[in-house]
Structures are given as structure tokens and as C-alpha cells.
Design an enzyme around this catalytic site. Structure first.
Site, PDB file in Angstrom:
ATOM      1  N   THR A 210       0.832  -1.201   0.000  1.00  0.00           N
ATOM      2  CA  THR A 210       0.000   0.000   0.000  1.00  0.00           C
ATOM      3  C   THR A 210       0.864   1.248   0.000  1.00  0.00           C
ATOM      4  O   THR A 210       0.531   2.242  -0.659  1.00  0.00           O
ATOM      5  CB  THR A 210      -0.941   0.010   1.222  1.00  0.00           C
ATOM      6  OG1 THR A 210      -1.628  -1.244   1.294  1.00  0.00           O
ATOM      7  CG2 THR A 210      -1.973   1.116   1.101  1.00  0.00           C
TER       8      THR A 210
ATOM      9  N   ALA B 163      -0.741  -1.176   7.053  1.00  0.00           N
ATOM     10  CA  ALA B 163      -0.853  -2.058   8.214  1.00  0.00           C
ATOM     11  C   ALA B 163      -1.375  -3.406   7.749  1.00  0.00           C
ATOM     12  O   ALA B 163      -2.083  -3.504   6.739  1.00  0.00           O
ATOM     13  CB  ALA B 163      -1.774  -1.456   9.268  1.00  0.00           C
TER      14      ALA B 163
ATOM     15  N   GLU C  57       9.775   1.307  10.855  1.00  0.00           N
ATOM     16  CA  GLU C  57       8.433   1.862  10.714  1.00  0.00           C
ATOM     17  C   GLU C  57       7.955   2.465  12.027  1.00  0.00           C
ATOM     18  O   GLU C  57       7.369   3.554  12.056  1.00  0.00           O
ATOM     19  CB  GLU C  57       7.465   0.778  10.248  1.00  0.00           C
ATOM     20  CG  GLU C  57       7.674   0.353   8.802  1.00  0.00           C
ATOM     21  CD  GLU C  57       6.852  -0.856   8.412  1.00  0.00           C
ATOM     22  OE1 GLU C  57       6.719  -1.111   7.200  1.00  0.00           O
ATOM     23  OE2 GLU C  57       6.339  -1.554   9.311  1.00  0.00           O
TER      24      GLU C  57
END
Length: 237
Positions: free
Chosen positions: A39, A93, A113
């Protein structure tokens, strides 16, 4: 096969529109934390388009792969040590529970992250609707550990009630960008992610976990295959 390809295509659309919506929050002169994963790819791609149109920003990347991707799109990228702070971090996520807690680390970049997310004034999460769950635990919890004493660390992880498995890639131990190993720990339903995160990190040899508290999340952009993006907010921050 056609149904499978259609499903994959719909998920890609959902991820892309969620990423593009989050990028709308970036302003001139900001320092932006770039997440990692499928993503995040669409987020970096969109930022590249805006940079090409004249947007001037600095970025720091949460993985070598994201840094390489940023360079591909001609996005100015700097070492974390070269920036005084991070205005916005945007990342995907693997799971998001009903309260806004996250499971991350499917790509193995959980430590970097989390460092960027924690250091950011705003932290936006971008997902497709399939990542929403009632409770975390559908996927194993990624845990980054040091190679030294790994067998002992696994014993302690197992004592917490999980089934730990050292992550492999092409038959070898997966090694993070930090030179560490990643263990995927299968728990049952995780009722209290903050407590479990703390209990895991008490273990010597554990560097970080893929459990991200809702407290550091600003909002969650959820994309759907019908073209809709819904912005959700963590509960009870």
C-alpha cells in the site's frame, strides 16, 4: 481464476485510493516519513507525482526498499539523522482493530516503521477494507530479535503462550535492514495489544514488535473497491 484476478484488482484499487487520500495532507516544506509495503508503494508513487509537479519536501524512508523506490520517483530522501523531526508519516498495516491498534511488520520493516511513526507529529495509516478486524491476532505478531541468543529468546516467547517461527526467505533466515532476525509469533485473539507489546519487549534479545498502539495513530484511511475512502479515528486516545 477470473474471480481471483478481479479480487486482486479490487484490492489494488482500494489501496491506491486510500494512499492518495492520505497524501493530500502533505504540504510544502514538510518532512515526510515513508512507510513500506504494497500500500505504501502507491503512496510513494503519488508523492513522486506531486514532487514532479513542484512540491518541495524532505522524506525519510522506513526501509531500503522504500528508499530505493523514492529515488526511482525522484523524491528527495535523507537519512533520519539529517532531519530535525517528521511532520507526517504515512504507512500501511497488516491488521487494524476496532480501537485503532495496528499489526505491522509483514514486510520485516517493523522497527524502522515504528521509529518513524513515533517520531511523527501526524501518523496516517492507509489500508484496504480487508485489513479491518475486531481484534488483532488473525496474523502472527512479527517480532524482531537479535541473532545472538535467538534460541533462548524463542523459549521466552513460547512461554508467553505463542507458537514462534523464525521467518525464512528462500530457505534462509530473513534478515532485516538492521541485521536482525524476525520471528512470527502466533497468538490467539489479542485482547490487550499494549500489554502484550510490553510483555514481549521485556524479553532480552527482543528489539521491537509489530504491535503499534492506537496512541500514535492520527487517523486511518480505509479504501474500498467501490471507490469510497473512509477516514477512521482511534477510539479513546
Amino acid at each position: 481464476m477470473v474471480g481471483t484476478e478481479t479480487f486482486k484488482g479490487a484490492k489494488m484499487v482500494a489501496k491506491k485510493i486510500a494512499a492518495e487520500r492520505a497524501v493530500e495532507n502533505i504540504r510544502e516544506g514538510m518532512t515526510v516519513g515513508l512507510g513500506s509495503g504494497s500500500t505504501a508503494y502507491y503512496m510513494i508513487e503519488r508523492i513522486g507525482e506531486k514532487v514532479k509537479q513542484g512540491l518541495k519536501i524532505k522524506t525519510v524512508a522506513s526501509s531500503v526498499r522504500s528508499e530505493d523506490l523514492a529515488r526511482k520517483f525522484n523524491i528527495p530522501t535523507f537519512p533520519v539523522s539529517a532531519v530535525g523531526g517528521i511532520d507526517i508519516a504515512i504507512d500501511g498495516a497488516d491488521e487494524v482493530d476496532e480501537k485503532g491498534n495496528l499489526m505491522k511488520g509483514g514486510g520485516g520493516s517493523l522497527l524502522r516503521e515504528k521509529i518513524l511513526a513515533f517520531a511523527s507529529t501526524l501518523f496516517f495509516v492507509i489500508i484496504d477494507g480487508s485489513k479491518l478486524v475486531d481484534h488483532l491476532g488473525r496474523r502472527p505478531v512479527p517480532v524482531e530479535i537479535t541473532p545472538f541468543g535467538a534460541a533462548l529468546t524463542l523459549q521466552h516467547l513460547r512461554a508467553l503462550g505463542c507458537d514462534p517461527s523464525i521467518r525464512k526467505t528462500e530457505g534462509n533466515n530473513f534478515i532485516s535492514d538492521n541485521g536482525n532476525m524476525v520471528v512470527d509469533c502466533k497468538f490467539q485473539t489479542i485482547e490487550d495489544p499494549a500489554w502484550l507489546d510490553m510483555e514481549i519487549k521485556i524479553i532480552p534479545g527482543v528489539v521491537e514488535t509489530g504491535l503499534f498502539s492506537k496512541k500514535i495513530v492520527t487517523s486511518i484511511f480505509v479504501g474500498y473497491d467501490n471507490g469510497e475512502v473512509i477516514e477512521r479515528y482511534p477510539q479513546g486516545k
